[in-house]
Design a protein around this motif. Structure first.
Motif, mmCIF file in Angstrom:
data_model
loop_
_atom_site.group_PDB
_atom_site.id
_atom_site.type_symbol
_atom_site.label_atom_id
_atom_site.label_comp_id
_atom_site.label_asym_id
_atom_site.label_seq_id
_atom_site.Cartn_x
_atom_site.Cartn_y
_atom_site.Cartn_z
ATOM 1 N N GLU A 908 1.028 -1.269 -2.187
ATOM 2 C CA GLU A 908 0.924 -0.364 -3.422
ATOM 3 C C GLU A 908 1.035 -1.301 -4.443
ATOM 4 O O GLU A 908 1.629 -2.145 -4.703
ATOM 5 C CB GLU A 908 2.009 0.623 -3.479
ATOM 6 N N LYS A 1075 9.127 14.097 -2.528
ATOM 7 C CA LYS A 1075 7.637 14.623 -2.600
ATOM 8 C C LYS A 1075 6.945 13.868 -3.747
ATOM 9 O O LYS A 1075 5.927 13.595 -3.528
ATOM 10 C CB LYS A 1075 7.781 16.135 -2.801
ATOM 11 N N LEU A 1078 5.776 10.572 -2.618
ATOM 12 C CA LEU A 1078 4.896 10.341 -1.800
ATOM 13 C C LEU A 1078 3.433 10.582 -2.492
ATOM 14 O O LEU A 1078 2.258 9.983 -2.154
ATOM 15 C CB LEU A 1078 5.002 11.304 -0.562
ATOM 16 N N ASP A 1079 3.328 11.536 -3.426
ATOM 17 C CA ASP A 1079 2.200 12.042 -3.966
ATOM 18 C C ASP A 1079 1.943 10.675 -4.929
ATOM 19 O O ASP A 1079 0.760 10.497 -5.055
ATOM 20 C CB ASP A 1079 2.687 13.196 -5.014
ATOM 21 N N TYR A 1080 2.995 9.987 -5.556
ATOM 22 C CA TYR A 1080 2.464 9.032 -6.545
ATOM 23 C C TYR A 1080 1.797 7.699 -5.802
ATOM 24 O O TYR A 1080 0.862 7.332 -6.107
ATOM 25 C CB TYR A 1080 3.868 8.529 -7.286
ATOM 26 N N GLU A 1081 2.347 7.585 -4.657
ATOM 27 C CA GLU A 1081 1.968 6.565 -3.817
ATOM 28 C C GLU A 1081 0.104 6.900 -3.184
ATOM 29 O O GLU A 1081 -0.326 6.099 -3.259
ATOM 30 C CB GLU A 1081 2.782 6.282 -2.504
ATOM 31 N N GLN A 1082 0.190 8.089 -2.925
ATOM 32 C CA GLN A 1082 -1.162 8.568 -2.416
ATOM 33 C C GLN A 1082 -2.100 8.139 -3.540
ATOM 34 O O GLN A 1082 -3.270 7.816 -3.339
ATOM 35 C CB GLN A 1082 -1.026 10.077 -2.197
ATOM 36 N N ARG A 1083 -1.788 8.611 -4.827
ATOM 37 C CA ARG A 1083 -2.668 8.639 -5.854
ATOM 38 C C ARG A 1083 -2.839 6.879 -6.217
ATOM 39 O O ARG A 1083 -4.216 6.611 -6.345
ATOM 40 C CB ARG A 1083 -1.970 9.123 -7.243
ATOM 41 N N GLU A 1084 -1.963 6.186 -6.072
ATOM 42 C CA GLU A 1084 -1.956 4.868 -6.594
ATOM 43 C C GLU A 1084 -2.940 4.263 -5.246
ATOM 44 O O GLU A 1084 -3.574 3.167 -5.658
ATOM 45 C CB GLU A 1084 -0.782 4.113 -6.527
ATOM 46 N N GLU A 1085 -2.842 4.469 -4.380
ATOM 47 C CA GLU A 1085 -3.731 3.908 -3.158
ATOM 48 C C GLU A 1085 -5.313 4.460 -3.607
ATOM 49 O O GLU A 1085 -5.955 3.430 -3.243
ATOM 50 C CB GLU A 1085 -3.177 4.693 -1.783
ATOM 51 N N GLU A 1086 -5.405 5.806 -3.896
ATOM 52 C CA GLU A 1086 -6.825 5.935 -4.094
ATOM 53 C C GLU A 1086 -7.049 5.166 -5.418
ATOM 54 O O GLU A 1086 -8.488 4.720 -5.375
ATOM 55 C CB GLU A 1086 -6.815 7.365 -4.397
ATOM 56 N N THR A 1107 -11.338 5.526 7.452
ATOM 57 C CA THR A 1107 -10.050 6.341 7.680
ATOM 58 C C THR A 1107 -9.675 5.967 9.345
ATOM 59 O O THR A 1107 -10.503 6.397 10.033
ATOM 60 C CB THR A 1107 -10.230 7.591 7.328
#
Length: 1111
Positions: A908, A1075, A1078-1086, A1107
């Motif tokens: 990340e 929660k 986890l949402d922040y990590e997913q947005r940063e990955e995108e 994927t």
């Protein structure tokens, strides 16, 4: 044993006897007794005198320590008359002289005179000569031999203080007849000895007139009623009024009839002589202090100009100025006090403007006739400094006697009379007046008669040795003051042989020392008004050398020719070289306009062409010379070097008219901001500058614009201070984020514009800008993406498809241009060490591979750039194996790009930045952590203890009710005690005292919990009983022994309910935080995938993310 009846002590030595008439009568009585002792050679023997050693030793001790006490004088006189003292005369002389050094007031001196008179009456032929000789030796002028200036001043001051008392004692003793000067069998006039001593003290050192001023003041103040005429009579030139004399006439006293014919003790002629001496000294001291006053004004003006120019005055210069002011104030106070005593007006202080024409003489320049401003297009001199150097010469008449300069007696007298009204400083007139005064009075120096065993002064060195020493100083004369001092020293050695030797020395100057030729010319110009043969012979010598060099035209003597013509040119500006001579030389050079003559012509025009073109006598002729030179330049085929030299020489003589470049007008606020950033900003003052910048009016657009310009034009400050700008911007970004963003955008735009223009004149600016960008990353103003985007832009911008190839050069990044390599190395040297962890390290590794391919795409790398690249790689990747061929590097780049497209982001972005930030701010964080370690540890301990308590409660709560459970009454008592304990603990925590380490620790409950858990683990197979309460462990202390007590509290109690609610609330907050993370990590990955896809798309690579199955 021979004795003599001494003077009878009277009340004149008592402190309460202050009447002037009684003092005068007492002086007359002492004088009568002392003169009688001189006249009597034998006296009757008195056998009743004491010869005891003890009493003699006591008397000598009193003479040393109590001579200055007037109250002890009668007792000491009585002891002198009762003791033999014949064997102790030498000891008595030394003791009396030592005791005189402590006499300060008039009463003390009067007592000392009584004692000395008693000794004189007893032993006039044994005591008095030795004592008089020792007293005169103590009044000899002697300078301190200390090398340190401060120590020398202290020793001189101590000598003056001692001699001031001795001089008063000498005057008193001469009046009372102890110190006399005999001319044959008859004593000379009273005052001759004091006059000679005072004259020697005042005229011994003309450079230290203010040092001996206390002596003249003390003599005039305390002995003026004896040795000086009354003030009114001295001013009017008449006889003194009878009522003004404190001394009674000899007719009024009980003196013999032979003495009643004289008017007073000190004759009028002697009084006039003393007054003339003191008036001459006062005039000389006034002139000296006036000259020092002018020098102080000049120094003050220079300090003021330096303050305006640089904004400060150096400490050493300010201290020297203050020291000079204090010295002048003491000297001028002496002038004022002595003027009041003598009844003369205080000499006026000359101003700086009125004295400027008294110490200099105008040279032969004609700048005053041109009427042009100094430095203007028609000015004779380019600046004011040159004008002063060539026109304001030292005047020798005020420094050197006229007979030494070769002036006749009549000229010397007329010049002395003229200089008496105009001259500002110096004590020469005083010495001349004293010599004339001594010749008129025809008085022999009494010190030579009275002093015994005076050593002769050493003879000075011969004139030849002195001249050699003066000439040896010439090569080191690189200032006006030094060359003027040499001119004065040479003037004192003036002779025909000396002048010839000086001409020979000046004419044989080293050809490599052309820097001292202007000073040599100034020396000749200073001496020329009085020694014209020096300038004439030197010019003739240089002209003969010029003719010799013209005959040797084919010989390589370029430096000798340049020295010869520059010397002639410098002498021309001083008016020594005749105008027709220098014009003839120019004509000779123009007639043979080839070879070395072109260089010689340029040398002559550069150093005296402007002077001759703007001087009225030679202006027209010089214009013809320049026209002839221009025509020959157009007609002849000259090489580029000669054409450039001739054009430079022509424009130095006659510069073209050009408009004056007006300085840029800046407001006071703009000047203040420039001062903060360009002058005041240092490593130690960065915090102060930051506070001052924050205090500016940030709502004013003009101030913000100036700050924006300063923060973006970082090349205007010192290269070593670039990081300080980054520090300031980092601090300002917290309070003005929009300003920081605009500065960063401007910096990145400057980097992009520099690559587009690619002009060498902006290279320095580009280096400073890229350094600034790296420092911004070091101080967390920008992130790593900006740095890596800049790095990739430097190596890809302008190349087809973003890849450099040796066969396809770019118009803005040619294969032989390696400046971008310098920029990349500068940026990596500044912040590359921060990319040593995680994904940032991988990014840097990928860039290093591409950077090697970029370097190999260049044709050839300069040696300094190659060293820079090797140093950068050695610092970042010391074990890296560099590619040797472009094909290998290109293949590695292809593999790298494919791997990046296939793998995607590794970690990340937030973690990458945190790792880099930890590395960059390790030193800064150490200091911050030192201040907050205790608080953080305490907080962390509380969290761990809370978690442990939760675990303990869950585990222990699952067991059945303890048979020893508390009843309701016990539970109420426990709640009250626990509340008291909580109140006491909270009150102690709020105390300002330092927290001490308590004896009790949580180790015992922790061990207890571990044991209980291990016990529960062994009982997992057994059935659990329903939970009916919550267990707590209470730690108590009985004596020195710690005890634990486990108690079970019902779930319905207040403390149990509160604990369970707090536990549920904490668990809900943890779930919510988990929660969000986890949402922040997913947005940063995108976002990272999108950024990588866009970056690779700009380079022509299409990236697709696959994927994983089951993801």
């Amino acid at each position: 044993m021979t004795t003599s009846t001494g003077p009878t002590p009277v009340g004149g030595v008592e402190a309460n006897d202050t009447s002037g008439s009684q003092k005068s009568k007492r002086r007359l009585e002492l004088r009568q007794a002392n003169l009688a002792s001189w006249a009597s050679h034998t006296t009757e023997t008195n056998g009743r005198l004491d010869t005891s050693l003890k009493r003699h030793t006591a008397l000598l001790t009193k003479l040393k320590s109590s001579l200055h006490s007037a109250a002890n004088a009668p007792a000491i006189v009585k002891e002198i008359n009762s003791l033999a003292l014949e064997k102790y005369i030498e000891e008595a002389v030394g003791a009396v002289f030592e005791g005189l050094g402590k006499c300060k007031s008039s009463t003390e001196i009067a007592g000392a005179v009584e004692i000395i008179s008693s000794l004189h009456c007893r032993f006039p032929n044994i005591f008095t000569p030795s004592f008089t000789s020792l007293l005169l030796q103590g009044l000899k002028p002697s300078a301190s031999t200390a090398t340190d200036k401060d120590i020398r001043e202290k020793e001189d001051q101590a000598r003056i203080v001692r001699q001031r008392g001795l001089l008063r004692v000498l005057g008193e003793l001469e009046v009372v007849g102890v110190v006399v000067k005999k001319e044959g069998t008859k004593p000379s006039a009273i005052g001759d000895v004091s006059w000679a001593v005072l004259k020697e003290l005042l005229t011994a050192d003309k450079g230290s007139l203010s040092l001996v001023a206390p002596l003249a003041i003390a003599f005039s103040k305390y002995l003026g009623n004896i040795f000086l005429p009354p003030v009114a009579a001295a001013i009017n030139g008449g006889a003194p009024p009878q009522s003004d004399s404190n001394f009674p006439t000899l007719a009024e006293s009980n003196l013999p009839d032979s003495a009643k014919d004289e008017d007073t003790i000190v004759s009028k002629e002697v009084k006039d002589k003393f007054r003339k001496l003191l008036v001459a000294y006062l005039e000389a001291l006034g002139r000296k202090e006036g000259k020092e006053h002018i020098e102080l004004q000049k120094t003050d003006r220079r300090n003021h100009e330096a303050y305006i120019r640089s904004g400060e005055i150096f400490d050493d210069r300010e201290k020297n100025y203050e020291k000079s002011v204090r010295s002048w104030e003491r000297g001028w106070a002496s002038v004022t006090q002595l003027s009041e005593i003598l009844g003369l007006p205080v000499p006026p202080l000359p101003s700086l403007t009125s004295a400027s024409s008294a110490s200099i003489v105008t040279g032969a320049g004609t700048s005053s006739l041109t009427g042009e401003e100094i430095g203007g297009p028609g000015s004779l001199w380019p600046d004011e400094e040159d004008k002063r150097f060539y026109e304001e010469l030292r005047e020798l008449k005020g420094e050197v006697p006229g007979n030494v300069l070769g002036l006749s007696a009549k000229e010397s007298d007329s010049e002395a009379a003229k200089g008496k009204d105009q001259e500002v400083g110096g004590a020469e007139d005083m010495e001349v007046g004293l010599e004339i005064l001594g010749e008129e009075l025809e008085i022999e120096n009494p010190i030579e008669i009275l002093a015994v065993d005076t050593p002769d002064a050493s003879l000075p060195a011969g004139p030849a040795a002195q001249l050699t020493a003066v000439l040896a100083r010439l090569p080191d004369a690189s200032s006006k003051a030094t060359i003027d001092s040499i001119a004065i020293d040479f003037a004192f050695l003036n002779s025909k042989a000396a002048r010839k030797r000086l001409v020979k020395t000046l004419g044989s100057v080293n050809r490599n020392r052309q820097d001292i030729l202007p000073y040599y010319s100034r020396l000749v110009a200073t001496l020329n008004p009085y020694m014209p043969d020096i300038g004439k012979d030197l010019v003739a010598l240089l002209e003969e050398e010029f003719r010799y060099l013209q005959r040797k035209k084919n010989t390589d003597l370029a430096e000798t020719r340049s020295k010869n013509l520059r010397f002639l040119a410098e002498l021309t500006k001083f008016g020594i070289t005749p105008p027709h001579s220098i014009l003839h030389i120019l004509k000779v050079l123009l007639d043979d306009f080839s070879g070395p003559n072109i260089d010689n012509l340029c040398t002559t025009l550069e150093f005296c062409g402007r002077y001759m073109l703007r001087s009225e006598p030679t202006s027209e002729r010089m214009k013809l010379v320049l026209d002839t030179m221009k025509r020959k330049m157009a007609a002849m085929h000259l090489d580029q070097r000669q054409v450039t030299m001739l054009e430079n020489a022509y424009y130095q003589c006659d510069p073209p008219d050009r408009p004056i470049v007006a300085p840029k007008e800046r407001t006071p606020m703009q000047l203040y901001i420039r001062h903060l950033f360009y002058h005041a900003l240092t490593r130690n003052s960065v915090d102060k500058v930051r506070k001052l910048v924050r205090k500016l009016h940030w709502e004013d657009p003009s101030i913000v614009e100036k700050l924006h310009s300063a923060f973006t034009k970082v090349w205007k400050i010192k290269y070593s201070n670039v990081h300080l700008f980054a520090v300031l911007l980092h601090e300002l970004s917290r309070h003005h984020p929009d300003f920081a963003v605009s500065v960063i955008d401007e910096v990145l735009e400057n980097v992009r514009i520099g690559m587009e223009i690619n002009s060498f004149k902006y290279n320095q600016q580009r280096i400073a800008t890229i350094k600034y960008l790296g420092e911004l990353y070091n101080y967390r103003v920008i992130d790593s993406r900006v740095v890596f985007d800049t790095l990739w832009t430097l190596v890809t911008f302008g190349h087809p498809e973003g890849r450099p190839f040796p066969d396809s050069p770019s118009p803005i990044d040619s294969p032989d241009d390696c400046f971008r390599v310098r920029l990349v190395c500068t940026l990596l040297d500044t912040c590359g060490a921060c990319f040593e962890r995680g994904a940032l390290k991988k990014k840097l590794d990928n860039f290093v591979v591409f950077f090697q391919m970029y370097i190999l795409a260049k044709k050839s790398i300069p040696m300094d750039v190659e060293f820079m690249v090797s140093d950068t790689f050695e610092q970042l990747r010391p074990k890296l194996v560099l590619f040797k061929e472009f094909a290998d590097a290109a293949h590695a780049v292809d593999e790298m790009l494919a791997a990046v497209a296939k793998s995607g982001p590794v970690e990340e972005e937030l973690e990458e930045e945190m790792n880099a930030s930890e590395y960059r701010q390790q030193e800064e964080s150490d200091e911050e952590e030192d201040g907050s370690t205790d608080d953080e540890d305490a907080g962390q301990t509380d969290v761990e203890e809370g978690a442990s308590e939760q675990e303990e409660e869950v585990e222990l709560g699952g067991r059945g009710r303890d048979p020893n459970a508390m009843t309701q009454e016990e539970e109420d008592d426990f709640s009250r005690e626990l509340a008291k304990m909580m109140v006491t603990t909270s009150g102690e925590a709020r105390k300002p005292t330092e927290r001490k380490q308590v004896a009790l620790d949580f180790a015992v409950p922790v061990v207890k919990r571990q044991r209980q858990r291990s016990y529960n683990d062994g009982l997992d197979d057994e059935p659990e009983e329903p939970t009916r309460g919550m267990s707590f462990t209470l730690l108590t202390k009985k004596g020195n022994k710690q005890q634990t007590l486990t108690m079970e509290i019902p779930l319905e109690s207040a403390i149990a309910v509160h604990t369970l609610e707090k536990r549920a609330q904490d668990k809900a907050e943890q779930q919510e935080l988990k929660k969000k993370v986890l949402d922040y990590e997913q947005r940063e990955e995108e976002n990272e995938k999108l950024a990588l896809r866009e970056m690779m798309a700009r380079r022509g690579v299409n990236v697709k993310f696959v994927t994983p199955k089951g993801g």
